[in-house]
Design a protein around this motif. Structure first.
Motif, short mmCIF file in Angstrom:
data_model
loop_
_atom_site.label_atom_id
_atom_site.label_comp_id
_atom_site.label_asym_id
_atom_site.label_seq_id
_atom_site.Cartn_x
_atom_site.Cartn_y
_atom_site.Cartn_z
N PHE A 1 25.23 44.92 25.89
CA PHE A 1 26.61 44.68 26.34
C PHE A 1 27.65 45.21 25.38
CE2 PHE A 1 25.58 42.06 29.88
CZ PHE A 1 26.65 42.34 30.69
N ILE B 1 30.63 47.46 26.58
CA ILE B 1 32.03 47.06 26.41
C ILE B 1 32.75 48.10 25.56
CG2 ILE B 1 33.56 45.32 25.44
CD1 ILE B 1 31.59 43.24 26.11
N SER C 1 33.52 51.04 27.52
CA SER C 1 34.50 50.88 28.60
C SER C 1 35.90 50.57 28.10
CB SER C 1 34.01 49.84 29.61
OG SER C 1 34.61 48.60 29.38
N LEU D 1 39.41 42.30 28.09
CA LEU D 1 38.68 42.23 29.36
C LEU D 1 39.51 41.35 30.29
CD1 LEU D 1 35.05 41.54 28.15
CD2 LEU D 1 35.89 43.64 29.11
N ASN D 2 40.51 41.94 30.91
CA ASN D 2 41.43 41.09 31.68
C ASN D 2 41.81 41.71 33.01
OD1 ASN D 2 42.88 43.16 30.77
ND2 ASN D 2 44.40 41.98 29.63
N ARG D 3 40.89 42.43 33.60
CA ARG D 3 41.23 43.08 34.86
C ARG D 3 41.05 42.19 36.08
NH1 ARG D 3 40.44 49.07 34.99
NH2 ARG D 3 40.57 49.72 32.83
N LEU D 4 40.14 41.24 35.98
CA LEU D 4 39.83 40.43 37.16
C LEU D 4 40.63 39.15 37.17
CD1 LEU D 4 35.99 40.91 36.97
CD2 LEU D 4 37.52 41.95 38.61
N GLU E 1 41.78 35.46 39.42
CA GLU E 1 41.38 34.48 40.42
C GLU E 1 41.96 34.86 41.79
OE1 GLU E 1 39.99 30.16 40.25
OE2 GLU E 1 39.48 31.99 39.28
N GLU F 1 35.55 46.91 35.39
CA GLU F 1 35.59 45.61 36.07
C GLU F 1 34.21 44.96 36.10
OE1 GLU F 1 36.99 48.27 37.37
OE2 GLU F 1 39.12 47.78 37.52
N GLU G 1 33.27 43.62 32.77
CA GLU G 1 34.00 42.37 32.50
C GLU G 1 33.37 41.21 33.27
OE1 GLU G 1 38.16 42.56 33.30
OE2 GLU G 1 38.32 40.38 33.39
N ALA H 1 30.33 40.94 34.36
CA ALA H 1 29.01 40.59 33.85
C ALA H 1 29.13 39.81 32.54
CB ALA H 1 28.19 41.86 33.63
N HIS I 1 33.72 27.55 38.15
CA HIS I 1 33.30 28.56 39.13
C HIS I 1 33.77 29.97 38.78
CE1 HIS I 1 37.45 27.73 39.92
NE2 HIS I 1 37.52 28.85 40.57
N ASN I 2 34.52 30.14 37.69
CA ASN I 2 35.22 31.40 37.46
C ASN I 2 34.34 32.65 37.52
OD1 ASN I 2 37.60 30.14 37.08
ND2 ASN I 2 38.17 31.44 35.38
N ASP J 1 33.78 36.88 40.55
CA ASP J 1 33.72 38.16 39.83
C ASP J 1 32.34 38.78 39.94
OD1 ASP J 1 36.24 37.57 39.13
OD2 ASP J 1 35.83 37.07 37.04
N GLU K 1 31.74 42.36 41.96
CA GLU K 1 31.55 43.59 41.19
C GLU K 1 30.12 44.11 41.21
OE1 GLU K 1 34.09 45.22 40.30
OE2 GLU K 1 35.40 43.59 40.91
N ARG L 1 34.96 38.92 47.41
CA ARG L 1 35.52 37.72 46.76
C ARG L 1 35.79 36.65 47.81
NH1 ARG L 1 37.29 38.66 41.42
NH2 ARG L 1 38.33 36.66 41.36
#
Lengths: 225, 487
Positions: free
Chosen positions: A201, A205, A208, A217-220, A222, B152, B155, B157, B230-231, B235, B239, B303
């Protein structure tokens, strides 16, 4: 409970518990990655000692295997791997400025008190020594989480993750003299695979986001913005 | 008993074969074959259980009882149908240049690795091994989530790895506490065996077990996807490659819930307070409601359905938490129908995303005009998952409602509200995706929709009439879990 009246083994276990707890606090306040890894290896070494001590005093052979596994994994392989990553990324000179260091340390102390509070019902069934040992293990687990929250570097996260494992392992050794062999081997296998995966990883990372700072790591999200 | 060993042996051989020869072109078909053989083995196992009742292996290492046997068959079945879907799907992804041979090899090896971990969670009698296998399932799937190597996916994973790893560490602490309580009353050698623990449950110290259960619920609850843990779930589902989403939703979540329920049975035996049940009800209801609201705000189709998974897992956790025989029966049924429906939906969603070339809901339009089978599949799947009669999800949700009315009538409005909100959330997104005109660029793809049809047909069948042997298993499992017969 007067510590002077306990046998040598119990006294040793209690001191080990204290030292393991101390290493967790040392890691919590550590901003330099190489030192963090060193303290982590130290914690692993304390665990090895505890396991070997228990094995010796109970004359239990399978615990020697656990001790050897801990030594190989937590004192040698994982610290070596993390150290290599840090040097590879040229991060060994960086000092991570920890935000709210005082608050984090105070939080750590309260987590320790909290662990004692949560596990207090156990006193009914066994000695206060057991309470000490289990509460320290739980606080090592919780301090590991706090370490992950308060640090931004992926390497520090892995150290936190592995130190949670250390806390669990300490609980298993002290409270129940180790888990059944098959479980212990399984857990060790999982830790090993996890360590290898972390290595993979780091590579991903880095390629990437060109850094190991997990705040990036803040692209995703809720919900989509 | 040989059948149980076979079930574990086949995926192990599968891993080896794929690690050695996974780069060959027909790997997808080989994967289907491995899963098919495994399904045969589990059927054999099921027939054994049907004839002899509960089976305990000679070393007491494995336990097959009515509670896990149907989950084992379900696991093998979903594993097989997903692998049938995954062969052309992954080949298409490779044609698009998203994947290389090496990664496909990783994918197939880990597919078998994941199946092995799932079978081990279900068949083992040892609570420690169950934990090891559950962690093994995370480790096997984490590299699959990042299979596409996009920022993405990496992230997602990483999040999955850290959250589930830390979460499940809590479950290990719970297991250690359980062992600690057990060592005090029984022999050390067998103290982590579930069958032994269950027999001696009334002797275990209730206070320690209650503390242990809190840790177990948090630990395995992270894997179930209970809010607020659940976060990682949306994701990881969105992905990773779609076949992975199908098995994660259909199998992994179920197995984590299975682990929690096994532990709840021990706590219920030891303690007379309903603490475990109340905790599960609280977490379950919270997850159910929060996920229902989140359905409205999603822009990504995968999602969307992963939040729907959280919603349904919440409902099952809630139903197991109520603990009456009716609710337990309903939860067992819901586990089955949700797993079948959700994996079918993810299969269709995978095709839909390939048709549109995007996972964004806004970009997927007019599926019925582009490729009717995919459009209808998605529509019918969504109708089934939203709980319309005559599908099985309706039956199980209806039973959950009924059980709630019996035990906690004041919670019924909340459940109804959640079901309504979730329904609206799903359909406001699905309606424009399936109806309407198709965009110029949308082209039909090669799709194998047999798995979807079979799954949905089974769900329909379960909604109309539950076959006798299955109902019998559900009843026996209900007696085992709740202590009384259903209905």
């Amino acid at each position: 409970m007067n510590i002077g009246h306990q046998d040598f083994y119990t006294q040793a276990i209690l001191s080990m518990a204290a030292l393991v707890g101390l290493t967790s606090f040392l890691m919590l306040g550590q901003g330099r990655l190489l030192r963090l890894i060193f303290v982590f290896a130290l914690q692993g070494f304390l665990l090895t000692l505890t396991t070997a001590l228990t094995a010796y005093s109970l004359d239990n052979h399978h615990l020697y295997i656990s001790a050897a596994l801990t030594l190989a994994l937590k004192v040698m392989f994982i610290p070596w791997m993390l150290r290599r990553q840090v040097l590879l990324m040229n991060m060994h000179r960086d000092i991570e400025a920890l935000k709210n260091n005082t608050a984090v340390m105070m939080g750590g102390a309260s987590l320790m008190v909290f662990s004692y509070y949560v596990l207090h019902p156990i006193v009914q069934t066994s000695s206060t020594i057991m309470l000490n040992a289990l509460a320290v293990s739980l606080s090592v687990v919780l301090l590991g989480m706090l370490l992950m929250i308060s640090h931004r570097q992926a390497v520090a996260h892995v150290v936190g993750f592995m130190s949670i494992e250390n806390g669990l392992f300490f609980a298993a050794i002290v409270a129940t003299n180790g888990m059944p062999m098959v479980v212990e081997l399984g857990v060790a296998f999982d830790v090993l695979v996890a360590a290898v995966l972390f290595g993979i990883f780091f590579f991903h990372i880095r390629t990437s986001i060109d850094s190991l700072d997990v705040d990036r790591l803040n692209r995703l999200h809720e919900v989509d913005k | 008993m040989i059948a149980a060993y076979l079930v574990l042996l086949i995926p192990s051989v599968g891993i080896l074969v794929f690690v050695l020869t996974g780069h060959k072109t027909d790997t997808g078909k080989l994967n289907v074959r491995f899963n098919a053989i495994c399904l045969l083995a589990t059927t054999w196992l099921a027939i054994n259980v049907l004839n002899q009742g509960t089976i305990l292996s000679s070393g007491k290492a494995f336990l097959i009882d009515p509670f896990n046997v149907y989950l084992i068959v379900l696991t093998a079945f979903v594993g097989l149908t997903t692998s049938i879907f995954s062969a052309p799907y992954m080949a298409h992804e490779k044609e698009l240049g998203k994947l290389t041979d090496k990664r496909l090899k990783l994918y197939y090896s880990m597919y078998q690795g994941f199946m092995l971990a799932m079978y081990l969670v279900l068949t083992t009698n040892n609570m420690g091994v169950m934990w090891v296998a559950m962690e093994g399932a995370t480790l096997a799937t984490v590299l699959l989530v990042s299979l596409y190597r996009t920022p993405e996916s990496i992230e997602a994973a990483w999040k999955y790895f850290i959250l589930c790893g830390v979460g499940i560490a809590q479950a290990l602490f719970g297991t250690i506490l359980l062992y600690y309580a057990a060592v005090q009353v029984g022999d050390v050698e067998n103290s982590l065996l579930w069958s032994v623990l269950y027999e001696n449950a009334n002797k275990l110290n209730p206070e320690i077990l209650e503390i242990a259960f809190v840790f177990m619920l948090i630990g395995y609850g992270t894997k179930i996807g209970l809010v607020p843990l659940h976060n990682w779930l949306p994701d990881a589902h969105s992905e990773g490659p779609t076949p992975m989403s199908a098995v994660l939703s259909g199998l992994l979540l179920n197995d984590a819930l299975y682990a929690v329920v096994r532990n709840k049975m021990l706590v219920d035996g030891a303690s007379h307070s309903n603490m475990a049940g109340l905790l599960m009800m609280g977490f379950g209801l919270l997850s159910f409601l929060v996920a229902a609201f989140f359905l409205h705000r999603q822009k990504d189709i995968k999602r969307l359905f992963s939040y729907s998974s959280i919603e349904h897992m919440g409902m099952m956790t809630f139903a197991f938490g109520i603990g009456s025989s009716l609710s337990t029966f309903a939860a067992l049924l819901h586990m089955t129908v949700h797993s079948l429906t959700k994996s079918a939906i993810f299969v269709t969603v995978g095709h839909a995303a390939q048709v549109a070339g995007s996972q964004r809901i806004d970009n997927i339009r007019g599926l019925i005009k582009t490729q009717p089978r995919i459009g209808w599949g998605l529509l019918i799947g969504t109708i089934a998952i939203a709980g319309f009669p005559p599908f099985g999800v309706f039956t199980s949700e209806f039973l959950v409602l009924l059980a709630t009315m019996h035990s906690y009538p004041w919670l019924t409005p909340l459940l109804l509200l959640g079901i309504g909100i979730a329904f609206a959330g799903l359909f406001r997104h699905i309606q424009p995706m399936v109806y309407g005109d198709k965009p110029e660029s949308q082209m039909p793809v090669k799709a194998n929709l047999w798995p979807v049809m079979i799954h949905l047909a089974l769900v329909l069948w379960l909604g109309l009439a539950i076959p006798g042997f299955l109902a019998n298993w559900f009843s026996q499992a209900t007696i085992l879990i709740s202590g009384s017969t259903p209905l």
